[in-house]
Write a protein that holds these residues in place. Structure first.
Motif, PDB file in Angstrom:
ATOM      1  N   VAL A   1       0.838  -1.199   0.000  1.00 28.41           N
ATOM      2  CA  VAL A   1       0.000   0.000   0.000  1.00 28.41           C
ATOM      3  C   VAL A   1       0.877   1.255   0.000  1.00 28.41           C
ATOM      4  O   VAL A   1       0.597   2.228  -0.713  1.00 28.41           O
ATOM      5  N   ALA A   2       1.973   1.202   0.755  1.00 31.83           N
ATOM      6  CA  ALA A   2       2.893   2.345   0.804  1.00 31.83           C
ATOM      7  C   ALA A   2       3.487   2.607  -0.582  1.00 31.83           C
ATOM      8  O   ALA A   2       3.507   3.745  -1.062  1.00 31.83           O
ATOM      9  N   ALA A   3       3.936   1.547  -1.241  1.00 35.86           N
ATOM     10  CA  ALA A   3       4.490   1.695  -2.592  1.00 35.86           C
ATOM     11  C   ALA A   3       3.399   2.137  -3.567  1.00 35.86           C
ATOM     12  O   ALA A   3       3.641   2.964  -4.459  1.00 35.86           O
ATOM     13  N   GLY A   4       2.200   1.609  -3.364  1.00 38.47           N
ATOM     14  CA  GLY A   4       1.091   1.973  -4.241  1.00 38.47           C
ATOM     15  C   GLY A   4       0.766   3.457  -4.162  1.00 38.47           C
ATOM     16  O   GLY A   4       0.414   4.082  -5.166  1.00 38.47           O
ATOM     17  N   ALA A   5       0.920   4.029  -2.973  1.00 39.19           N
ATOM     18  CA  ALA A   5       0.650   5.458  -2.812  1.00 39.19           C
ATOM     19  C   ALA A   5       1.622   6.282  -3.660  1.00 39.19           C
ATOM     20  O   ALA A   5       1.250   7.303  -4.235  1.00 39.19           O
ATOM     21  N   ILE A   6       2.855   5.805  -3.760  1.00 39.52           N
ATOM     22  CA  ILE A   6       3.837   6.494  -4.613  1.00 39.52           C
ATOM     23  C   ILE A   6       3.441   6.324  -6.081  1.00 39.52           C
ATOM     24  O   ILE A   6       3.449   7.291  -6.856  1.00 39.52           O
ATOM     25  N   ALA A   7       3.050   5.117  -6.457  1.00 41.63           N
ATOM     26  CA  ALA A   7       2.621   4.868  -7.840  1.00 41.63           C
ATOM     27  C   ALA A   7       1.432   5.766  -8.200  1.00 41.63           C
ATOM     28  O   ALA A   7       1.365   6.333  -9.286  1.00 41.63           O
TER      29      ALA A   7
END
Lengths: 366, 366, 366, 366
Positions: free
Chosen positions: D135-141
């Motif tokens: 989810v953390a990486a997805g927020a950057i994406a």
């Protein structure tokens, strides 16, 4: 992957044994919209082709390339480009001599022990002939680079002890003499040197230098995919290469910081300049926007007619006297292979460079 | 990936800027069942740590590593091992001097032009400090290799013009003198040489040699993932390295085939032997089962206190006089980095070797 | 890579357009020592071949495969296996009808907009014909799996509304009826259904089920390379597939935990058992050692003879009435494609499984 | 890589066990120049956080994210972004109950057999907690996508037998009710349904639907890296997902070509339109420029308090009655995980799309 593929976005996969039915390459990731025909590729293949001078094997390999896919109405479609080169010469030889003996300096022993099976016909996959597929892919990479203003040129810097004299450097000479040396005099001396070795049944090595012009700054990825690291892998993957260096290279290890650092000077008329290029155009693994320069050391051709000690597959000591046709030096034919590997590497990292900035991405998609 | 990951099956991803909160590494693909603790890693980190001799920067970096995942009850679990190293020293410096000037020999200019933004604090991602994460991952790779009987050892072969004398070679000396030279006398001379440069505010480069013992034959993949090509990429990815060579390396380019070919001789008692190792233990890109030998050329540290011409971000010519603490030579600290990169590369290709034969695959799964 | 390669250690790269000179595949990473001949591959290609029943296009494609590399004396050598299939039928058609019109349900529009150029001849790279290359590679993957005791079998579970009746399940029927249905009665009904659609110029879709037996536990990588995730990608990459589910699949979303959890029961004589297999043989993305079961939904063939509204390349509304030969249903021909993609995926992850434990690695290298 | 990395150009590597010291993620390939702060990421993490409703575990996980690298002066630098989330709750539990028993429906058995060692604390690496890093990486994406006009939204379509009524669809409801359902009435019914199961110690599954708007046509690579194939892998890699379908999905298998084909109609004012979207916005694996729609089936939470038959590590049949805190349904918390995996996949293929045309490449580099 088990080694026959290189590149992340511009991907090259070669296949084929020296004396199988054919060899070829699949290039995936070549952008759509680039004019491409077989002649574009054949030109470079002909530079690698043997039998063109007394200093290369008289083997007749036609090395005619056919484009099997990825091009429609003379333009690349963005889908994989498959290239095939038939093996003309595949049945012309008797291998009984090497079927059970490990040739010194060749990969016979290591391949046999790695795989437990060994296609001894002309070196199989380990043959220098595999580089024909690289040259074909490299020609496509060069087409891409020419669209982006990047130019790659390699040449023979030395053969054995005979070196190019920088004062005689003449670019046109590279294509005039059969040794691809940018110095006619050196080429003559080298030819004599090779002739002597040939008569003795011995062989020579040499150094190839490569210069890349027109590459913008910012190409190369931090840490592990540095431009010089990627080029080093690509060039070292050429069978006979035993070393590579950039800019001042090994010499730099003997200099001091004040001698080796390139200073930056700005001129309103000429823009940013570097009075020296000890870095070879790369700092921190990223292109500076100045010419890239590297050198690769080629070992002498291992196939020699002089008697050599070695062992058979069943570990009997023996003496091998190779017969048949061999290059007394492969360096001149390797020049275009160096260009090909450099081109393949540069395209891949140049594409990557676009993805490193959101403003470039927006511009492309706008 | 944009360069911070290396390896296919044993994968190392480093992150972190020189003066950010921390730096670290994620190792994915470390097999389950290997005993691992922080001391195993700290040992190598301490070899890289600065401030241990008059010849390295007095910066105090604790470089204490913490294992955050992938180890349970003292044994690797097969899941990613995350290591973190806090940055102690992060606020100890004033960067106003370099915030707007490109330091010669550093990546300031290339990073700034690649990304349009540049973390100038101590070189950001381009800092040699990033190699601490590599050393930590390398320590894990060495643990894997030790389970498989492979040993990697690097040392300083030369600093500036001062070379190790082969006749004085003493392995124990590597750990006795602060320059990691296997020759006590050479180490003394080198120390004096560095001292002189230090007083002038200049710096030295050098050559690191690395020997890999116990590696079985058959390691390395044909064509593009040759063992020497993979090692070349891994070693060239160390910031200051400008060249690499295997076995006789560049010298081989000046020899003839009969001089350079290694012959094979079998003795009933000693098995297969090679009277010479000009190949450096690799033929056709695949390990022979004999020791692997390569050398890497390190340029002199670019950070020097002598005045240097350069330009500002807005292209004003200026003169830079760096203050603060700098290594007059980084070669001795780089020795363990070379070992780390070699270990990471070898593990990956050693794993791959298993997959190249159906009989080995059957054995593993039986 | 730009999509034409799949796999990490066992890598498959396909190339070729529907109506180019040929299509083919390069398999890199096939272990050395596996007996392989063209018949092994031809057998599966013939299962995909059209013109074998009234329910597939009468196009005559010989689809004869030739092995160009990677096999020596009837055994794989560990180097890339290059397979080529000539296009017999390539000039037999007039494309003027579709050269300027986007066919509904086909990739014409998306390819044209992606690449700016579009090989409209029979769908170019987007043609179902590309799957011939996958089937050829899949046959090699099956050869590897057969050496390791793994068996993959797919069949038609439903065509349009006609479903296989589990009570009639008969494995031999799969090869007896032209629809590859394991239920003779259902096959008859489906045949009638297709016949009716064919007369109307319409087409049918269907569901393919696949069962994998003999796969040991522990296959599949945590997090992103889960066995079911990898299979989902491989199967969804077949053009007409619009959905995939494992075990109870979508049904599981409507069950409760107590209904859906598989319990484990141990019997001294039979070992560990699962009274139910709602998981489809995979938990946490890793194989349990029980049969793997998944289903793929195929949309109806988009090529129909009924008039369809669409637009031309220059955005003129038009009505398209396709002429020529089309499959009223492709599901039966897709069964072997599903097997191929599953086999390719399983080999890759089965190899990876060896590298997840140091004890297996030691065993292989001992 | 051994499964913890996804993506080619935008690469996400997660690490960490459920009850280790911390978990985190490294994002490599995020372009330079994007404003990013911890709040951008925390917002999505809070949507996944447990303990927010009676229908999720009361476990207190703060899930506070810290950015350790890759951001300088509030903007991404193009170098790896390392995010860490400390595990608050790590010592709050007694695992003696599950240390020697395989929980039905969990990965305990498969991990133990794969690795020979098993971090039983809360599921170790197989825990749903790992998705916090995604989810953390997805927020950057998503930040990258927002710069390019792409919007991703997922929601709960059904929980057990309770489905959203399309006529009641209200986007705002998604954020109003704790079940992330776009239909308030359905949400009420679902809440009651879950309450009943909770009392029985049972659990529910459900279906999540995801819609992607603003994605241009041409995204997705031919053959193996099709947009739907890549999304299928990314979504199926979420532990509890057992199936995925695009557009009409499994229903399409029961339709005829004339029913399922989407027709294209051009209106001078509205441009190109599709009266239907049975394809889910993807044809031939490439985006059409119309909304992308897919659904994922989540199995019911395997952790239930009802007694279950299972075996111990030493194969003793036993009955397990789980105590402690468990989600009676994880679907609502999974909604943001689906968005994250979709975002990560889309960014990677959107970048790739630029490299498929020489004109886009030239535009970016001009």
């Amino acid at each position: 992957m088990s080694g026959s593929t290189i590149g992340k976005n511009f991907t090259v996969t070669t296949w084929g044994e020296s004396h199988g039915k054919a060899l070829g390459v699949v290039v995936d990731g070549c952008p759509a919209g680039i004019p491409l025909c077989e002649e574009d590729i054949q030109r470079d293949l002909d530079r690698r082709k043997p039998g063109q001078s007394p200093y290369s094997t008289p083997r007749r390999e036609e090395d005619k390339v056919t484009i099997l896919s990825g091009v429609f109405q003379g333009v690349t479609t963005g889908t994989p480009i498959s290239l095939i080169i038939a093996n003309q010469d595949q049945h012309s030889k008797d291998y009984s001599q090497v079927a059970h003996v490990y040739r010194p300096g060749h990969a016979d022993y290591t391949y046999h022990h790695k795989y437990g099976i060994w296609d001894y016909r002309g070196g199989g996959r380990a043959s220098g002939r595999e580089t024909a597929a690289r040259v074909a892919a490299g020609a496509i990479a060069k087409k891409v680079l020419s669209q982006l203003g990047v130019r790659i040129q390699a040449y023979t810097l030395s053969i054995g002890p005979i070196k190019v004299n920088p004062e005689n450097f003449d670019e046109n000479e590279i294509y005039r003499n059969p040794l691809a040396m940018p110095d006619g005099e050196a080429a003559k001396k080298a030819a004599e040197y090779i002739q002597q070795l040939k008569e003795k049944g011995d062989s020579a090595g040499g150094v190839v230098e490569c210069v890349i012009q027109g590459l913008p700054s910012g190409v190369g990825e931090p840490v592990f995919d540095k431009l010089d690291a990627a080029l080093a892998k690509a060039i070292m993957s050429i069978g006979a290469v035993k070393g590579i260096e950039f800019g001042r290279g090994f010499e730099a290890a003997y200099l001091t910081g004040s001698q080796n650092n390139d200073t930056l000077v700005y001129y309103p008329d000429r823009g940013l300049t570097k009075p020296t290029n000890n870095s070879g155009g790369i700092t921190g693994g990223i292109s500076e926007g100045f010419p890239i320069v590297f050198r690769a050391a080629f070992k002498p051709t291992p196939s020699i007619r002089m008697p050599q000690k070695t062992v058979t597959h069943d570990m009997q000591n023996t003496q091998l006297v190779l017969t048949g046709r061999h290059d007394p030096v492969i360096v001149p034919r390797a020049v275009v292979v160096v260009e090909a590997m450099a081109a393949i590497t540069i395209v891949d990292l140049l594409f990557q460079r676009i993805l490193s900035r959101i403003d470039l991405i927006k511009k492309a998609l706008s």
